[in-house]
Design a protein around this motif. Structure first.
Motif, PDB file in Angstrom:
ATOM      1  N   ALA A  56       0.813  -1.221   0.000  1.00  0.00           N
ATOM      2  CA  ALA A  56       0.000   0.000   0.000  1.00  0.00           C
ATOM      3  C   ALA A  56       0.848   1.274   0.000  1.00  0.00           C
ATOM      4  N   ASP A  57       2.171   1.151  -0.018  1.00  0.00           N
ATOM      5  CA  ASP A  57       3.026   2.341   0.028  1.00  0.00           C
ATOM      6  C   ASP A  57       4.270   2.134  -0.835  1.00  0.00           C
ATOM      7  N   LEU A  58       4.054   1.630  -2.061  1.00  0.00           N
ATOM      8  CA  LEU A  58       5.194   1.345  -2.936  1.00  0.00           C
ATOM      9  C   LEU A  58       5.889   2.623  -3.397  1.00  0.00           C
ATOM     10  N   GLU A  59       5.121   3.721  -3.451  1.00  0.00           N
ATOM     11  CA  GLU A  59       5.704   4.968  -3.933  1.00  0.00           C
ATOM     12  C   GLU A  59       6.908   5.395  -3.101  1.00  0.00           C
ATOM     13  N   SER A  60       6.805   5.222  -1.789  1.00  0.00           N
ATOM     14  CA  SER A  60       7.914   5.642  -0.924  1.00  0.00           C
ATOM     15  C   SER A  60       9.126   4.734  -1.058  1.00  0.00           C
ATOM     16  N   LEU A  61       8.933   3.536  -1.641  1.00  0.00           N
ATOM     17  CA  LEU A  61      10.042   2.595  -1.827  1.00  0.00           C
ATOM     18  C   LEU A  61      10.672   2.693  -3.203  1.00  0.00           C
ATOM     19  N   SER A  62      10.029   3.426  -4.094  1.00  0.00           N
ATOM     20  CA  SER A  62      10.478   3.455  -5.489  1.00  0.00           C
ATOM     21  C   SER A  62      11.602   4.462  -5.686  1.00  0.00           C
ATOM     22  N   ARG A  63      12.596   4.027  -6.428  1.00  0.00           N
ATOM     23  CA  ARG A  63      13.714   4.889  -6.817  1.00  0.00           C
ATOM     24  C   ARG A  63      13.874   4.769  -8.326  1.00  0.00           C
ATOM     25  N   HIS A  64      13.512   5.841  -9.043  1.00  0.00           N
ATOM     26  CA  HIS A  64      13.600   5.842 -10.505  1.00  0.00           C
ATOM     27  C   HIS A  64      12.813   4.680 -11.118  1.00  0.00           C
ATOM     28  N   GLY A  65      11.638   4.426 -10.545  1.00  0.00           N
ATOM     29  CA  GLY A  65      10.770   3.388 -11.086  1.00  0.00           C
ATOM     30  C   GLY A  65      11.068   1.989 -10.606  1.00  0.00           C
ATOM     31  N   LEU A  66      12.069   1.828  -9.769  1.00  0.00           N
ATOM     32  CA  LEU A  66      12.437   0.503  -9.250  1.00  0.00           C
ATOM     33  C   LEU A  66      12.247   0.476  -7.738  1.00  0.00           C
ATOM     34  N   ILE A  67      11.814  -0.679  -7.221  1.00  0.00           N
ATOM     35  CA  ILE A  67      11.619  -0.826  -5.780  1.00  0.00           C
ATOM     36  C   ILE A  67      12.958  -1.063  -5.101  1.00  0.00           C
ATOM     37  N   ASP A  68      13.187  -0.327  -4.045  1.00  0.00           N
ATOM     38  CA  ASP A  68      14.405  -0.485  -3.245  1.00  0.00           C
ATOM     39  C   ASP A  68      14.253  -1.756  -2.398  1.00  0.00           C
ATOM     40  N   ALA A  69      14.809  -2.864  -2.892  1.00  0.00           N
ATOM     41  CA  ALA A  69      14.619  -4.166  -2.249  1.00  0.00           C
ATOM     42  C   ALA A  69      15.203  -4.183  -0.837  1.00  0.00           C
ATOM     43  N   HIS A  70      16.337  -3.507  -0.661  1.00  0.00           N
ATOM     44  CA  HIS A  70      16.958  -3.483   0.670  1.00  0.00           C
ATOM     45  C   HIS A  70      16.037  -2.795   1.673  1.00  0.00           C
ATOM     46  N   GLU A  71      15.443  -1.650   1.274  1.00  0.00           N
ATOM     47  CA  GLU A  71      14.549  -0.923   2.173  1.00  0.00           C
ATOM     48  C   GLU A  71      13.274  -1.714   2.422  1.00  0.00           C
ATOM     49  N   GLU A  72      12.774  -2.426   1.394  1.00  0.00           N
ATOM     50  CA  GLU A  72      11.582  -3.257   1.574  1.00  0.00           C
ATOM     51  C   GLU A  72      11.849  -4.346   2.611  1.00  0.00           C
ATOM     52  N   ARG A  73      13.004  -4.981   2.526  1.00  0.00           N
ATOM     53  CA  ARG A  73      13.353  -6.026   3.497  1.00  0.00           C
ATOM     54  C   ARG A  73      13.463  -5.439   4.908  1.00  0.00           C
TER      55      ARG A  73
ATOM     56  N   ALA B  73      -0.083  -4.719   9.402  1.00  0.00           N
ATOM     57  CA  ALA B  73       1.239  -4.146   9.144  1.00  0.00           C
ATOM     58  C   ALA B  73       1.242  -3.334   7.852  1.00  0.00           C
ATOM     59  N   LYS B  74       0.501  -3.811   6.846  1.00  0.00           N
ATOM     60  CA  LYS B  74       0.436  -3.096   5.562  1.00  0.00           C
ATOM     61  C   LYS B  74      -0.069  -1.674   5.752  1.00  0.00           C
ATOM     62  N   TRP B  75      -1.125  -1.516   6.559  1.00  0.00           N
ATOM     63  CA  TRP B  75      -1.705  -0.182   6.737  1.00  0.00           C
ATOM     64  C   TRP B  75      -0.895   0.670   7.699  1.00  0.00           C
ATOM     65  N   LEU B  76      -0.270   0.051   8.688  1.00  0.00           N
ATOM     66  CA  LEU B  76       0.597   0.821   9.578  1.00  0.00           C
ATOM     67  C   LEU B  76       1.819   1.322   8.815  1.00  0.00           C
ATOM     68  N   ASN B  77       2.336   0.479   7.934  1.00  0.00           N
ATOM     69  CA  ASN B  77       3.480   0.897   7.122  1.00  0.00           C
ATOM     70  C   ASN B  77       3.108   2.027   6.171  1.00  0.00           C
ATOM     71  N   ALA B  78       1.846   2.026   5.704  1.00  0.00           N
ATOM     72  CA  ALA B  78       1.370   3.090   4.813  1.00  0.00           C
ATOM     73  C   ALA B  78       0.983   4.348   5.572  1.00  0.00           C
ATOM     74  N   LYS B  79       1.181   4.335   6.890  1.00  0.00           N
ATOM     75  CA  LYS B  79       0.903   5.494   7.759  1.00  0.00           C
ATOM     76  C   LYS B  79      -0.567   5.908   7.720  1.00  0.00           C
ATOM     77  N   ALA B  80      -1.459   4.901   7.712  1.00  0.00           N
ATOM     78  CA  ALA B  80      -2.894   5.186   7.777  1.00  0.00           C
ATOM     79  C   ALA B  80      -3.208   5.868   9.103  1.00  0.00           C
ATOM     80  N   LYS B  81      -4.101   6.854   9.057  1.00  0.00           N
ATOM     81  CA  LYS B  81      -4.518   7.565  10.256  1.00  0.00           C
ATOM     82  C   LYS B  81      -5.875   7.077  10.767  1.00  0.00           C
ATOM     83  N   VAL B  82      -6.602   6.410   9.865  1.00  0.00           N
ATOM     84  CA  VAL B  82      -7.903   5.835  10.209  1.00  0.00           C
ATOM     85  C   VAL B  82      -7.904   4.395   9.711  1.00  0.00           C
TER      86      VAL B  82
END
Length: 514
Positions: A374-391, A426-435
């Motif tokens: 739910a928050d892939l945008e914050s992991l993306s670098r030039h269109g690629l997912i930062d695998a290290h940060e995802e782990r 965890a998916k929604w907490l990682n996406a910083k959901a407020k509700v």
């Protein structure tokens, strides 16, 4: 509540018995010397926490797995189920929790799926004969369904009855007394539908015996004649249903008593003054009208009501599935009309659905990918997912929420229900959901897994997350909530605080629900 199951007339020879059955997987001793028996005309309850061995045992009995040691007897005769078809041929059918019907086929086609040869001549199916036979099977379970109707047109309760009718076709293959495995058949049924299912099961006890697996201990006590309790792959207790109660069964399953602290009431802290969501005269034609409420940071707002009350549609509106057509909705200080789930996510709203395996997770993706989905945008670098940060993120959430998994690369398909629910959270907490909208968050979970979910919910609200809750039970709604709204016929009929030590009684709310 229905009357307790009548005492069946039992023969001396069990229709099914397991003697010291063992099963191992790499690194896991799944079943340890399991011995149970099922007598003619009997309903045996099988309970235990997730991971206790129930699913493995059911898969052995349905022919999916083969046991490694011990003996299985059907009608006193030693046997081994080579596959599901072999189990069927020996009179064992299964009604699945997730349901096995193919929704693009008709009811009749599903009932005889894989056994169409009896209606086939020269490669041509005699559909009239097949549908007539299917109608006779449906009559056994007293469900008014057209065998020609597509299965996708049926509601969940009707499909569950079709599953039961499908299992009863084994009678026609000369299998003798039937053994039907009921795997969480009530997990998404309402009380009225459960009573119908239980009535059908009782009526069928003259021709079949049942093993009933459920996490709902009160239902196990209601339907079963005897109950086996499993823990860590072994049978740890056997009880006659009339001699047991929910507290005892809970203690046998998890090693501790069901206490007043079950809903973690001592952890319920006062909510904050800041408002997260406001509804002013919110309406959706044909569903609900003139709904107004405030949801504060750190508050759990429980919405109670029966089917048709409008509460389900209201939560779907807040999750972006059913946009309101009247009134005003303000989320995090901004007036919105949530036309899609994506817009709800952009507004800081996370949604934990009742069907987590269908709507909440991508089962064939690993834990890490689901947590960051739910928050892939914050992991993306030039269109690629930062695998290290995802782990790194996934590992952090797994540790924080105590997700029991072999690793972050494990497929979510292979996790227990409780751990799947933790991954969704965890998916929604990682996406910083407020509700966070919790739509029946503990459906299908055992009592131990429920307690873990309750503790997590308490923890995130203490940090300021606002929660809207709809639940399977009124008891859970009252136990978890700071405030309870009651809905009936699309309107709010009552609202009450639910402070620790001053929770409303169920009876006080029911009068506003019906």
């Amino acid at each position: 509540m229905n009357a307790p199951a009548s005492e069946p007339v039992l023969s001396l020879v069990p229709v099914l018995s397991l003697v010291n059955v063992d099963k191992r997987f790499p690194g896991v001793h799944a079943l340890k010397q399991v011995s149970i028996e099922l007598r003619p005309g009997e309903v045996v309850g099988l309970i235990g926490e997730n991971g206790a061995g129930k699913s493995t045992l059911m898969k052995i009995l349905s022919g999916v797995y083969q046991h490694d040691a011990g003996e299985i007897r059907v009608g006193g005769r030693p046997t081994r189920f080579l596959d599901a078809a072999d189990a069927n041929s020996q009179g064992i059918g299964m009604v699945f929790q997730e349901q096995s019907l193919l929704t693009n086929l008709s009811v009749g086609e599903n009932i005889y799926l894989g056994n169409e040869e009896q209606f086939t001549r020269f490669g041509i199916v005699n559909w009239r004969t097949l549908y007539d036979a299917a109608a006779r099977q449906l009559a056994k379970v007293k469900v008014d369904v057209d065998p020609r109707a597509r299965s996708e047109e049926l509601d969940f309760a009707s499909r569950q009855m079709v599953e039961l009718a499908k299992a009863l076709t084994l009678e026609e293959r000369g299998a003798g007394h039937l053994i039907i495995l009921l795997d969480e058949p009530t997990s998404v049924l309402e009380r009225a539908e459960i009573e119908i299912l239980f009535a059908r099961v009782r009526a069928l006890k003259s021709r079949a015996s049942f093993i009933f697996v459920s996490h709902r201990l009160d239902e196990v006590l209601e339907l079963s004649d005897r109950i086996y309790v499993m823990k860590d792959g072994a049978v740890v207790a056997e009880r006659k249903a009339g001699d047991a109660d929910v507290n005892e069964l809970h203690h046998l399953m998890v090693g501790r008593s069901l206490q007043a602290e079950y809903y973690r009431e001592p952890l319920q802290k006062p909510y904050r003054a800041e408002i997260a969501v406001e509804a002013h005269g919110l309406s959706l034609t044909g569903a609900y009208r003139d709904v107004s409420f405030q949801l504060h940071r750190g508050e759990i707002l429980g919405i109670a009501g029966v089917i048709g009350s409008g509460r389900e549609e209201l939560t779907r509106t807040l999750a972006g599935f059913a946009p309101h057509d009247g009134g005003r909705l303000v989320v995090n200080g901004r007036e919105v009309t949530l036309r899609t789930p994506a817009e709800a996510v952009d507004s800081g709203i996370g949604y934990i659905p009742r069907e987590r395996r269908v709507e909440g997770l991508v089962l064939f993706l690993p834990v890490a990918a689901n947590i960051t989905l739910a928050d892939l945008e914050s992991l993306s670098r030039h269109g690629l997912i930062d695998a290290h940060e995802e782990r790194r993120l996934a590992t952090s959430w797994v540790e924080r929420l105590k997700v029991r998994t072999p690793g972050i690369n494990t497929l979510c398909l292979n996790l227990s229900g409780g751990n799947q629910q933790k991954v969704v959270l965890a998916k929604w907490l990682n996406a910083k959901a407020k509700v966070l909208i919790l739509d029946h968050p503990t459906r299908g979970l055992d009592v131990g897994a429920k307690e873990e979910v309750y503790e997590l919910v308490r923890a995130v609200t203490t940090e300021g997350l606002a929660v809207i809750l709809t639940s399977d039970t009124l008891e859970e709604t009252i136990g978890l909530s700071h405030t309870v709204l009651v809905m009936r016929d699309g309107e709010i009929t009552h609202r009450t605080s639910a402070n620790p030590g001053a929770k409303p009684r169920q009876v006080d709310l029911i009068g506003h629900m019906v």
